[in-house]
Design an enzyme around this catalytic site. Sequence first.
Site, PDB file in Angstrom:
ATOM      1  CD  GLU A 273      -2.848  -0.908   2.497  1.00 51.51           C
ATOM      2  OE1 GLU A 273      -3.725  -1.768   2.639  1.00 51.51           O
ATOM      3  OE2 GLU A 273      -2.632  -0.014   3.341  1.00 51.51           O
ATOM      4  CE  LYS A 275       5.554   5.001   6.747  1.00 48.84           C
ATOM      5  NZ  LYS A 275       5.122   6.299   7.185  1.00 48.84           N
ATOM      6  NE  ARG A 280      -2.582   4.552  12.496  1.00 48.48           N
ATOM      7  CZ  ARG A 280      -1.854   3.460  12.623  1.00 48.48           C
ATOM      8  NH1 ARG A 280      -0.566   3.534  12.805  1.00 48.48           N
ATOM      9  NH2 ARG A 280      -2.427   2.275  12.579  1.00 48.48           N
ATOM     10  NE  ARG A 295       0.952   7.311  17.062  1.00 52.34           N
ATOM     11  CZ  ARG A 295       1.994   6.527  16.918  1.00 52.34           C
ATOM     12  NH1 ARG A 295       2.607   6.472  15.771  1.00 52.34           N
ATOM     13  NH2 ARG A 295       2.431   5.786  17.916  1.00 52.34           N
ATOM     14  CG  PHE A 366      -4.366   2.527   6.533  1.00 51.58           C
ATOM     15  CD1 PHE A 366      -4.213   1.804   7.688  1.00 51.58           C
ATOM     16  CD2 PHE A 366      -4.027   3.879   6.531  1.00 51.58           C
ATOM     17  CE1 PHE A 366      -3.729   2.398   8.839  1.00 51.58           C
ATOM     18  CE2 PHE A 366      -3.538   4.485   7.672  1.00 51.58           C
ATOM     19  CZ  PHE A 366      -3.394   3.748   8.838  1.00 51.58           C
ATOM     20  NE  ARG A 442       7.669   0.585  16.880  1.00 50.13           N
ATOM     21  CZ  ARG A 442       7.426   1.606  16.082  1.00 50.13           C
ATOM     22  NH1 ARG A 442       7.271   1.431  14.793  1.00 50.13           N
ATOM     23  NH2 ARG A 442       7.332   2.822  16.577  1.00 50.13           N
TER      24      ARG A 442
HETATM   25  P1  AMP Z   1       5.980   5.735  10.834  1.00 50.96           P
HETATM   26  O1  AMP Z   1       5.242   6.910  11.446  1.00 50.96           O
HETATM   27  O2  AMP Z   1       7.076   6.104   9.934  1.00 50.96           O
HETATM   28  O3  AMP Z   1       6.342   4.693  11.854  1.00 50.96           O
HETATM   29  O4  AMP Z   1       4.946   5.001   9.844  1.00 50.96           O
HETATM   30  C1  AMP Z   1       3.727   4.486  10.264  1.00 50.96           C
HETATM   31  C2  AMP Z   1       2.629   5.471   9.927  1.00 50.96           C
HETATM   32  O5  AMP Z   1       2.382   5.532   8.529  1.00 50.96           O
HETATM   33  C3  AMP Z   1       1.283   5.056  10.485  1.00 50.96           C
HETATM   34  O6  AMP Z   1       1.185   5.447  11.833  1.00 50.96           O
HETATM   35  C4  AMP Z   1       0.307   5.794   9.593  1.00 50.96           C
HETATM   36  O7  AMP Z   1       0.035   7.052  10.186  1.00 50.96           O
HETATM   37  C5  AMP Z   1       1.075   6.039   8.313  1.00 50.96           C
HETATM   38  N1  AMP Z   1       0.518   5.387   7.111  1.00 50.96           N
HETATM   39  C6  AMP Z   1       0.444   5.977   5.897  1.00 50.96           C
HETATM   40  N2  AMP Z   1      -0.091   5.164   4.984  1.00 50.96           N
HETATM   41  C7  AMP Z   1      -0.405   4.003   5.617  1.00 50.96           C
HETATM   42  C8  AMP Z   1      -0.979   2.769   5.199  1.00 50.96           C
HETATM   43  N3  AMP Z   1      -1.347   2.542   3.935  1.00 50.96           N
HETATM   44  N4  AMP Z   1      -1.124   1.791   6.134  1.00 50.96           N
HETATM   45  C9  AMP Z   1      -0.733   1.994   7.415  1.00 50.96           C
HETATM   46  N5  AMP Z   1      -0.189   3.156   7.861  1.00 50.96           N
HETATM   47  C10 AMP Z   1      -0.008   4.151   6.973  1.00 50.96           C
END
Ligand code: AMP
Length: 587
Positions: A273, A275, A280, A295, A366, A442
């Site tokens: 998917e 990103k 969030r 979040r 998502f 995680r």
């Molecule tokens: P990170 O903040 O770098 O740890 O990445 C995780 C975050 O990516 C999640 O908390 C979501 O806010 C965001 N995100 C964006 N697109 C998606 C997706 N398709 N599925 C899940 N999370 C996503």
Amino acid sequence: MNYIELVELYEKISKTSKRLEKTHYVSKLLKKTPIQELEDLILLIRGKIYPEWDEKKIGVSSKLVIKAINKTTGVSDKEIEENWKKLGDLGDVARHLLSQKRQESLFKRDLIVKEVIKSFRKLSDQQGLGSVDQKLSIISELLVNATPLEAKYISRTLVDNLRVGVGKGVIRDAIIWTYLGGEIDIKYDFEKNDIELDTNDREKYNEILKKIQHAYDITNDFGLVAKTLKLEGLNGISKLKMEVGKPINVMLFPKAKDVNDAFDIVGKPAAFEYKYDGFRTQIHKTGDIVTLFSRRFENVTLQFPEIVKAVKKNVKAEECILDAEAVGIDPKTGKNLPFQKISQRIKRKYDIEKIAKQFPVELNIFDILSYKGESLLQTKFKKRREILNAIVEEEEKSIVLAKQLITNDEKKAQEFYAKALKNGEEGVMVKSLEGIYKPGARVGYGVKLKSIMEPLDLVIVAGEYGEGKRSGYLTSFYLACEDNGELREIGKVSTGLKELEEEGITFKKMTELIMPLVSKNEGKFVKIKPQIVIEVGYEEIQKSINYDSGFALRFPRFLRLRIDEKEVEDINTIDDIEMLYNQQRGK
Ligand code: AMP
């Protein structure tokens, strides 16, 4: 229960850095706590007065506490402030000044936990005209009856700076130690700083721990978890449900090195998917009522009226909880806006419609966690996505499903990843089709793939004033990661902040944010209460003896503020850093 018993616990836990010892003390007090007071006590141990998901906060300024100390002790505001500068902590000031007060009030009575939390809650309810006087009299009433030691912790709780070092893990474990005494015998050995369990009991303990953690993840309420465990045992715990209207912990994703690594972790075929780089958002819908949470459980419903409208119109479900990313869209070009632009909307209280027009968002859904009142946490991702396909009517630039490709082909996956990057996305998420939704964890049900060196989320623990044209501003910031409930320094950042507001976050803005959190001044150097989480980029992680984490960042640079998204508990851990260090060395 008398408040002093809780205060004695605060004293004991703040004097040790050993997590298990803290757990032992908390558990000892919980054992003595009658059921009616359990929820209040569990909140107060962490300096809270409502469960995590509740928006209400105490909301008392240091200034008001100073006024209350003045009213109680007769010491002038100025002198109180001088003491504050000297001692660096308002709680210590309250303790010191109250202990100097010679005349005891004639009608002084023992404070009890129930009453103290009731007063704290009254403070959070006071708003509007005349509320300052009301608040002042509530705080003074508490202080008049408090012993100096009690005054220390009342003051600290009031200004939301308890600082006894008790994390969520300690509370969770203490709840287990307290109420499962029958099932497994848990005894803390001071000498060894360990609990002695045989292999069998250790396994049992880990099983129970998972159940309790899960119960917390879906309720965000340790009081409720403890009460349920005490009254109904583990059976009751497994019956706890998430509720529409109460935010739950979101699932987190570890990082994969590349497409192959991602396949290895989540299995084949997998769902790739986009990103999206946004905000969030957890969406709770019941009938016509739509509530949005960040979040960090802040209720942001009012701030994003277009999301509410789109969900009402385009989500065909009476009741559901959705997981999504709100992405800023430039109304002129239709291109994605950087996160900083929409981040201004999160805390906005006025001109909401205006800024919504300026920086509109598109909702990229998502996941779905609950549908028609039934939890989908144990449902496979493939099925969850099918439900999403069935209930969401997509509308470009308003509400869409995350772009997805299901494949077992490395080449196709690679192309999809490249397309995501070309489109300006951060990377891709790779998800197991069989994976359940595991709040807060995680686990390997999904991983993220990003092209750049993974930025770190770190907390600012100290700072230094600049010189020349930057004098008067903090310009260097010491950063820490987490190590089993402790903070460990890993570097110092000063690059990436700007001189001008149009360019991004400025030194001035950062200094303003930090000033209320300064706990100690030492010339050019200030110690800062760890609250501000920032995202930091770097070239490389190196081993270093300069910082107590044992690591240092090469060329660290400030990327963005994370205060609306991440709490100190969410920052990167020393294990993450070790992993990244090994990864970059190809291990
Ligand atoms: P990170 O903040 O770098 O740890 O990445 C995780 C975050 O990516 C999640 O908390 C979501 O806010 C965001 N995100 C964006 N697109 C998606 C997706 N398709 N599925 C899940 N999370 C996503």
